[in-house]
Design a protein around this motif. Structure first.
Motif, PDB file in Angstrom:
ATOM      1  N   HIS A   1      -7.086  -3.539 -10.388  1.00  0.00           N
ATOM      2  CA  HIS A   1      -6.518  -4.409  -9.420  1.00  0.00           C
ATOM      3  C   HIS A   1      -7.023  -5.779  -9.411  1.00  0.00           C
ATOM      4  O   HIS A   1      -6.304  -6.918  -9.385  1.00  0.00           O
ATOM      5  CB  HIS A   1      -6.655  -3.845  -7.913  1.00  0.00           C
TER       6      HIS A   1
ATOM      7  N   SER B   1      -3.562   3.632 -10.071  1.00  0.00           N
ATOM      8  CA  SER B   1      -4.526   3.390  -8.962  1.00  0.00           C
ATOM      9  C   SER B   1      -3.940   4.455  -7.912  1.00  0.00           C
ATOM     10  O   SER B   1      -4.624   5.019  -7.213  1.00  0.00           O
ATOM     11  CB  SER B   1      -4.602   2.103  -8.466  1.00  0.00           C
ATOM     12  N   SER B   2      -2.446   4.681  -7.948  1.00  0.00           N
ATOM     13  CA  SER B   2      -2.114   5.654  -6.750  1.00  0.00           C
ATOM     14  C   SER B   2      -2.013   7.110  -7.373  1.00  0.00           C
ATOM     15  O   SER B   2      -2.015   8.121  -6.529  1.00  0.00           O
ATOM     16  CB  SER B   2      -0.398   5.164  -6.716  1.00  0.00           C
TER      17      SER B   2
ATOM     18  N   TRP C   1      -0.458  -0.170 -10.361  1.00  0.00           N
ATOM     19  CA  TRP C   1       0.089   0.473  -9.268  1.00  0.00           C
ATOM     20  C   TRP C   1       0.111   2.036  -9.762  1.00  0.00           C
ATOM     21  O   TRP C   1      -0.188   2.985  -8.930  1.00  0.00           O
ATOM     22  CB  TRP C   1       1.526   0.010  -8.802  1.00  0.00           C
TER      23      TRP C   1
ATOM     24  N   CYS D   1      -6.328   3.661  -2.007  1.00  0.00           N
ATOM     25  CA  CYS D   1      -5.350   2.940  -2.319  1.00  0.00           C
ATOM     26  C   CYS D   1      -5.496   1.528  -1.585  1.00  0.00           C
ATOM     27  O   CYS D   1      -5.006   0.568  -2.343  1.00  0.00           O
ATOM     28  CB  CYS D   1      -3.865   3.438  -2.336  1.00  0.00           C
TER      29      CYS D   1
ATOM     30  N   ALA E   1      -9.967   2.105 -10.158  1.00  0.00           N
ATOM     31  CA  ALA E   1      -9.030   1.308  -9.180  1.00  0.00           C
ATOM     32  C   ALA E   1      -9.200   0.154  -8.821  1.00  0.00           C
ATOM     33  O   ALA E   1      -8.464  -0.948  -8.864  1.00  0.00           O
ATOM     34  CB  ALA E   1      -8.820   2.553  -7.973  1.00  0.00           C
TER      35      ALA E   1
ATOM     36  N   ARG F   1      -6.618   9.559  -0.699  1.00  0.00           N
ATOM     37  CA  ARG F   1      -5.666   8.670  -1.421  1.00  0.00           C
ATOM     38  C   ARG F   1      -5.110   7.428  -0.587  1.00  0.00           C
ATOM     39  O   ARG F   1      -4.886   6.230  -1.400  1.00  0.00           O
ATOM     40  CB  ARG F   1      -4.371   9.371  -1.626  1.00  0.00           C
TER      41      ARG F   1
ATOM     42  N   THR G   1       6.416   5.884 -10.219  1.00  0.00           N
ATOM     43  CA  THR G   1       5.418   5.362  -9.531  1.00  0.00           C
ATOM     44  C   THR G   1       5.528   3.534 -10.096  1.00  0.00           C
ATOM     45  O   THR G   1       4.851   2.756  -9.487  1.00  0.00           O
ATOM     46  CB  THR G   1       4.219   5.917  -9.797  1.00  0.00           C
TER      47      THR G   1
ATOM     48  N   MET H   1       0.763  -1.270  -0.009  1.00  0.00           N
ATOM     49  CA  MET H   1       0.008   0.007  -0.095  1.00  0.00           C
ATOM     50  C   MET H   1       0.792   1.198  -0.118  1.00  0.00           C
ATOM     51  O   MET H   1       0.605   2.260  -0.742  1.00  0.00           O
ATOM     52  CB  MET H   1      -1.031   0.136   1.356  1.00  0.00           C
TER      53      MET H   1
ATOM     54  N   VAL I   1       1.998   4.899  -2.903  1.00  0.00           N
ATOM     55  CA  VAL I   1       1.416   6.252  -2.439  1.00  0.00           C
ATOM     56  C   VAL I   1       2.446   7.376  -2.261  1.00  0.00           C
ATOM     57  O   VAL I   1       2.470   8.317  -2.714  1.00  0.00           O
ATOM     58  CB  VAL I   1       0.458   5.974  -1.017  1.00  0.00           C
TER      59      VAL I   1
END
Length: 535
Positions: free
Chosen positions: A299, A418-419, A415, A431, A295, A427, A162, A143, A147
């Motif tokens: 995933h 979604s971040s 990743w 996430c 998001a 956020r 990222t 996680m 972020v």
């Protein structure tokens, strides 16, 4: 005459242009400080990668040494993903409380303990307890790494930086495969314990390296520490101008008036994060609902398309393809890890040049074709009850192509995407929901693969994954807007139209062009984002 004089004065007052003025603008150099921060933060992901890679080979020796069944092997390999839910669920609150940086330290410390427990395990129950502890550490790491990296990265290289967590997951998988091969020559009872126990070493380097990292500027602003946030932004931005604009965006998102310039200011605290969950799940705006669907969807499909089945059970797949020697099976898995790592490195250089959507759609299309080819090869071998050389070569080639296509898009972009799409105040929790979905699907897939292929044949299992990947391609094409070139605090303008997002995207491009055309009215400032609603 007066008009002519005025006109002459106007012309003479304008600066004379030289030939250099007509050169294309130079691309800013990559920020080395942000680059270093992203590497250190993303090292947490090597913990998960190593565990995935090492367990695929260690399971062979654990099954023989501890005399466990196939069902117990399935549970052993997949349960870590479900245990990691505890870590990812707690990571959002923890990172908002103690900061992103110390959450990374906590992730490394928990995994260190878990790896030692697994290495010293004397029976199946002891080993499962070690998996439980390590799983919590993995959940934290999964996680917090994307972020932190998204929050510290400048817009020009956010996608590149990222994607680093996925790079380190793949590096960890490769290290795990190499560890399998290196320790496979030792006595059975000692080899698998060393394979698992060595996983504690990366977490030590992680704990030391994190001391050199700054805290996330967005977290600092949320704590009212504007002075500290400004210093971090100055180091991690491509220019002072971008640093000021990023700070203004973050202050606006945090509800801090723009005129506040004190080093420390008072920020209204939310009561235990309840408002965040209400806004995210109970009463989301159309934009937040769209962001959440995208998001969680990306995933879900990343794992449901079968990547963990291929990575965790690659020795079994190669055995079904006709490779029965343990050394050769482990060497083939090392080849899988090598290809996966090489192509993820290639992807990092294209994600900010090509954009998220083209890479993602091309990646999933390649995965579909590879899964169909793998299913076909395994089905032919299964029906002929013997080793067919060309079919075995086809299976190995399709496995390598599958992990290559996964790594070029679906792996890193999940990743990255979604971040970067959640607003600042949502956020961490947003996430963590995405990571929770990722781990649940991964755990279910890992714990059912052997049972699945025994029920519908191993070729049928991969045809099923190909069908899921096809649904994923359609979902991505319809629902996911391109986020390349958008600021983090500008995402909710782009989202909210669901399948009609292209209209909003066209209007945003038009506004961006108009702002560039009116450069004189902005005193030469670059407009990184457009605040306002697109109808």
């Amino acid at each position: 005459m007066a008009d002519r004089t005025t006109n002459d004065n106007t012309v003479s007052s304008q600066p004379q242009k030289t030939i250099e003025d007509f050169d294309p603008p130079q691309k800013p150099k990559r920020n080395k400080y942000a680059f270093a921060c992203a590497i250190l933060a993303s090292m947490t992901s090597i913990l998960l990668g190593y565990d995935i890679g090492v367990m695929s080979g260690a399971a062979i020796y654990i099954k023989d040494d501890l005399k466990i069944s196939d069902v117990e092997v399935e549970v052993l390999l997949g349960i870590l993903n479900l245990y990691s839910l505890i870590g990812s669920a707690a990571a959002g609150r923890t990172s908002d409380w103690v900061g992103r940086r110390y959450t990374i330290v906590l992730a490394g410390a928990i995994f260190f303990v878990g790896a030692l427990l697994m290495g010293f395990a004397t029976n199946y129950a002891f080993l499962m307890f070690g998996r439980f502890v390590a799983g919590i550490g993995v959940g934290y790491a999964l996680m917090i790494a994307p972020v932190y990296t998204a929050e510290v990265s400048p817009a020009s290289s956010r996608g590149f930086l990222t994607s680093f967590p996925e790079v380190f997951i793949n590096s960890g998988i490769l290290l795990g495969y190499v560890s399998n091969y290196a320790f496979s020559k030792l006595p059975k009872h000692l080899g698998w314990r060393l394979m698992l126990g060595v996983g504690a070493i990366p977490s030590i380097f992680l704990a030391v390296g994190v001391l050199a990292m700054p805290e996330s500027p967005r977290w600092l602003v949320m704590q009212g520490r504007l002075g500290d946030a400004t210093r971090v932004l100055d180091k991690t931005s491509d220019s002072k101008e971008e640093s000021r604009l990023r700070l203004a965006d973050i202050k606006e998102a945090a509800g801090i008036p723009e005129h506040c310039t004190d080093d420390v200011v008072q920020v209204a605290k939310r009561s235990k994060g309840q408002d965040v969950w209400k806004e995210l799940l109970l009463h989301p705006t159309p934009a937040i609902r769209h962001i959440l669907i995208c998001a969680i969807g990306i995933h879900f499909f990343q794992q449901a398309s079968g990547i963990d089945a291929v990575v965790l059970y690659s020795p079994r797949i190669f055995e079904k393809a006709g490779i029965t020697n343990d050394d050769k099976k482990l060497l083939c898995t090392v080849a899988v890890g090598f290809v996966k790592t090489v192509f993820i490195l290639v992807a990092t250089f294209f994600v900010d040049k090509v954009g998220r959507r083209p890479l993602l759609l091309a990646s999933v299309a390649g995965m579909i074709l590879s899964l169909i080819g793998l299913g076909l090869g395994l089905t032919i071998i299964d029906q002929n009850h013997g080793r067919i050389m060309w079919a075995a070569v086809l299976c190995i080639t399709m496995v390598l192509l599958y992990v290559a296509f996964f790594s070029i898009g679906m792996g890193p972009i999940t990743w990255v995407y979604s971040s970067e799409i959640f607003p600042l105040k949502l956020r961490a929790q947003g996430c963590s929901l995405g990571v929770a979905m990722n781990r649940v699907v991964s755990g279910v897939l890992s714990m059912t693969f052997i049972s699945l292929y025994e029920a519908i044949t191993i070729g049928g299992a991969f045809f099923l994954y190909a069908a899921i990947a096809t649904v994923a391609w359609v979902f991505f094409f319809i629902m996911l807007p391109e986020t390349h070139g958008r600021t983090l605090e500008d995402m909710e303008v782009l989202f909210g139209k669901f399948h009609k997002w292209r209209k909003a995207n066209a209007l945003l491009k038009q506004k961006k062009n108009l702002s560039h055309g009116d450069g004189n009215t902005n005193n030469g400032q670059v407009q990184l984002g457009t605040k306002g609603q697109v109808n």
